[in-house]
Design a protein around this motif. Structure first.
Motif, PDB file in Angstrom:
ATOM      1  N   LEU A  12       0.843  -1.193   0.000  1.00 36.08           N
ATOM      2  CA  LEU A  12       0.000   0.000   0.000  1.00 36.08           C
ATOM      3  C   LEU A  12       0.880   1.246   0.000  1.00 36.08           C
ATOM      4  N   GLN A  13       0.380   2.292  -0.581  1.00 40.51           N
ATOM      5  CA  GLN A  13       1.105   3.559  -0.598  1.00 40.51           C
ATOM      6  C   GLN A  13       0.126   4.681  -0.258  1.00 40.51           C
ATOM      7  N   VAL A  14       0.445   5.466   0.747  1.00 37.99           N
ATOM      8  CA  VAL A  14      -0.373   6.624   1.111  1.00 37.99           C
ATOM      9  C   VAL A  14      -0.044   7.737   0.120  1.00 37.99           C
ATOM     10  N   THR A  15      -1.033   8.109  -0.668  1.00 42.21           N
ATOM     11  CA  THR A  15      -0.825   9.164  -1.670  1.00 42.21           C
ATOM     12  C   THR A  15      -1.647  10.410  -1.366  1.00 42.21           C
ATOM     13  N   GLY A  16      -2.440  10.361  -0.313  1.00 45.37           N
ATOM     14  CA  GLY A  16      -3.241  11.519   0.042  1.00 45.37           C
ATOM     15  C   GLY A  16      -4.206  11.201   1.161  1.00 45.37           C
ATOM     16  N   LEU A  17      -5.040  12.170   1.450  1.00 44.86           N
ATOM     17  CA  LEU A  17      -6.008  12.062   2.534  1.00 44.86           C
ATOM     18  C   LEU A  17      -7.397  12.380   1.994  1.00 44.86           C
ATOM     19  N   MET A  18      -8.423  11.815   2.635  1.00 45.52           N
ATOM     20  CA  MET A  18      -9.789  12.023   2.178  1.00 45.52           C
ATOM     21  C   MET A  18     -10.710  12.279   3.357  1.00 45.52           C
ATOM     22  N   THR A  19     -11.712  13.126   3.130  1.00 45.62           N
ATOM     23  CA  THR A  19     -12.751  13.337   4.139  1.00 45.62           C
ATOM     24  C   THR A  19     -14.098  13.527   3.462  1.00 45.62           C
ATOM     25  N   ILE A  20     -15.127  13.124   4.166  1.00 43.31           N
ATOM     26  CA  ILE A  20     -16.505  13.470   3.817  1.00 43.31           C
ATOM     27  C   ILE A  20     -17.070  14.100   5.085  1.00 43.31           C
ATOM     28  N   GLY A  21     -17.294  15.381   5.033  1.00 37.98           N
ATOM     29  CA  GLY A  21     -17.749  16.087   6.215  1.00 37.98           C
ATOM     30  C   GLY A  21     -19.256  16.099   6.337  1.00 37.98           C
ATOM     31  N   ALA A  22     -19.711  16.572   7.482  1.00 32.79           N
ATOM     32  CA  ALA A  22     -21.146  16.746   7.700  1.00 32.79           C
ATOM     33  C   ALA A  22     -21.653  17.849   6.782  1.00 32.79           C
ATOM     34  N   PRO A  23     -22.841  17.681   6.228  1.00 31.99           N
ATOM     35  CA  PRO A  23     -23.391  18.721   5.348  1.00 31.99           C
ATOM     36  C   PRO A  23     -23.394  20.093   6.024  1.00 31.99           C
ATOM     37  N   GLY A  24     -22.868  21.072   5.321  1.00 36.28           N
ATOM     38  CA  GLY A  24     -22.834  22.440   5.834  1.00 36.28           C
ATOM     39  C   GLY A  24     -21.681  22.757   6.760  1.00 36.28           C
ATOM     40  N   ASP A  25     -20.895  21.767   7.148  1.00 34.91           N
ATOM     41  CA  ASP A  25     -19.759  21.983   8.054  1.00 34.91           C
ATOM     42  C   ASP A  25     -18.471  21.943   7.248  1.00 34.91           C
ATOM     43  N   LEU A  26     -17.944  23.116   6.960  1.00 37.99           N
ATOM     44  CA  LEU A  26     -16.734  23.204   6.133  1.00 37.99           C
ATOM     45  C   LEU A  26     -15.449  23.071   6.937  1.00 37.99           C
ATOM     46  N   THR A  27     -15.553  22.989   8.263  1.00 39.88           N
ATOM     47  CA  THR A  27     -14.346  22.879   9.082  1.00 39.88           C
ATOM     48  C   THR A  27     -13.579  21.596   8.800  1.00 39.88           C
ATOM     49  N   CYS A  28     -14.279  20.563   8.317  1.00 38.57           N
ATOM     50  CA  CYS A  28     -13.576  19.309   8.027  1.00 38.57           C
ATOM     51  C   CYS A  28     -12.546  19.518   6.921  1.00 38.57           C
ATOM     52  N   PHE A  29     -12.830  20.411   5.972  1.00 35.48           N
ATOM     53  CA  PHE A  29     -11.875  20.678   4.900  1.00 35.48           C
ATOM     54  C   PHE A  29     -10.622  21.339   5.469  1.00 35.48           C
ATOM     55  N   ASP A  30     -10.827  22.314   6.339  1.00 35.17           N
ATOM     56  CA  ASP A  30      -9.686  23.004   6.944  1.00 35.17           C
ATOM     57  C   ASP A  30      -8.858  22.051   7.801  1.00 35.17           C
ATOM     58  N   LYS A  31      -9.539  21.147   8.511  1.00 36.32           N
ATOM     59  CA  LYS A  31      -8.822  20.168   9.342  1.00 36.32           C
ATOM     60  C   LYS A  31      -8.011  19.205   8.481  1.00 36.32           C
ATOM     61  N   LEU A  32      -8.550  18.825   7.321  1.00 29.32           N
ATOM     62  CA  LEU A  32      -7.804  17.909   6.458  1.00 29.32           C
ATOM     63  C   LEU A  32      -6.589  18.596   5.842  1.00 29.32           C
ATOM     64  N   VAL A  33      -6.732  19.859   5.481  1.00 29.40           N
ATOM     65  CA  VAL A  33      -5.579  20.622   4.967  1.00 29.40           C
ATOM     66  C   VAL A  33      -4.487  20.684   6.042  1.00 29.40           C
ATOM     67  N   ALA A  34      -4.895  20.932   7.284  1.00 28.57           N
ATOM     68  CA  ALA A  34      -3.924  20.973   8.387  1.00 28.57           C
ATOM     69  C   ALA A  34      -3.302  19.596   8.623  1.00 28.57           C
ATOM     70  N   SER A  35      -4.108  18.553   8.515  1.00 36.35           N
ATOM     71  CA  SER A  35      -3.578  17.192   8.692  1.00 36.35           C
ATOM     72  C   SER A  35      -2.568  16.849   7.610  1.00 36.35           C
ATOM     73  N   ARG A  36      -2.840  17.285   6.388  1.00 35.52           N
ATOM     74  CA  ARG A  36      -1.883  17.046   5.305  1.00 35.52           C
ATOM     75  C   ARG A  36      -0.571  17.760   5.597  1.00 35.52           C
ATOM     76  N   ALA A  37      -0.643  18.996   6.057  1.00 35.54           N
ATOM     77  CA  ALA A  37       0.578  19.744   6.372  1.00 35.54           C
ATOM     78  C   ALA A  37       1.369  19.048   7.474  1.00 35.54           C
ATOM     79  N   THR A  38       0.675  18.551   8.476  1.00 32.95           N
ATOM     80  CA  THR A  38       1.343  17.840   9.569  1.00 32.95           C
ATOM     81  C   THR A  38       2.012  16.570   9.067  1.00 32.95           C
ATOM     82  N   LEU A  39       1.287  15.786   8.261  1.00 34.27           N
ATOM     83  CA  LEU A  39       1.862  14.546   7.735  1.00 34.27           C
ATOM     84  C   LEU A  39       3.025  14.833   6.795  1.00 34.27           C
ATOM     85  N   ALA A  40       2.878  15.820   5.933  1.00 34.20           N
ATOM     86  CA  ALA A  40       3.959  16.163   5.006  1.00 34.20           C
ATOM     87  C   ALA A  40       5.215  16.585   5.767  1.00 34.20           C
ATOM     88  N   ALA A  41       5.050  17.377   6.809  1.00 36.43           N
ATOM     89  CA  ALA A  41       6.205  17.789   7.615  1.00 36.43           C
ATOM     90  C   ALA A  41       6.834  16.585   8.308  1.00 36.43           C
TER      91      ALA A  41
END
Length: 87
Positions: A12-41
């Motif tokens: 297996l190879q981790v090539t990215g991250l995925m989320t499906i957030g609750a309808p109308g809650d955009l914070t999940c997108f911001d959290k995934l962007v932050a998680s990507r930055a943390t993992l990349a670092a």
């Protein structure tokens, strides 16, 4: 979890991250962007080397604005799912 996949699952190879957030809650997108930055670092790779799959038919524009590299728009293409016959 990503380290466990990388270290213990050689086929297996981790090539990215995925989320499906609750309808109308955009914070999940911001959290995934932050998680990507943390993992990349942590892995010492560029952020952009890890894809972001987030956003669906109802919120894909918001997801793209926040950096999504992949969206799921099946309902827009095929129509809403019919769950009426589910037992």
């Amino acid at each position: 979890l990503a380290d466990a996949v990388k270290d213990k699952c050689p086929r297996l190879q981790v090539t990215g991250l995925m989320t499906i957030g609750a309808p109308g809650d955009l914070t999940c997108f911001d959290k995934l962007v932050a998680s990507r930055a943390t993992l990349a670092a942590h892995w010492a790779v560029p952020d952009q080397s890890l894809a972001l799959s987030m956003g669906m038919s109802g919120d894909y524009l918001d997801a793209i604005e926040r950096g999504s590299t992949s969206v799921r728009v099946g309902s827009t293409i095929f129509g809403a799912r019919d769950y009426a016959n589910k037992a």
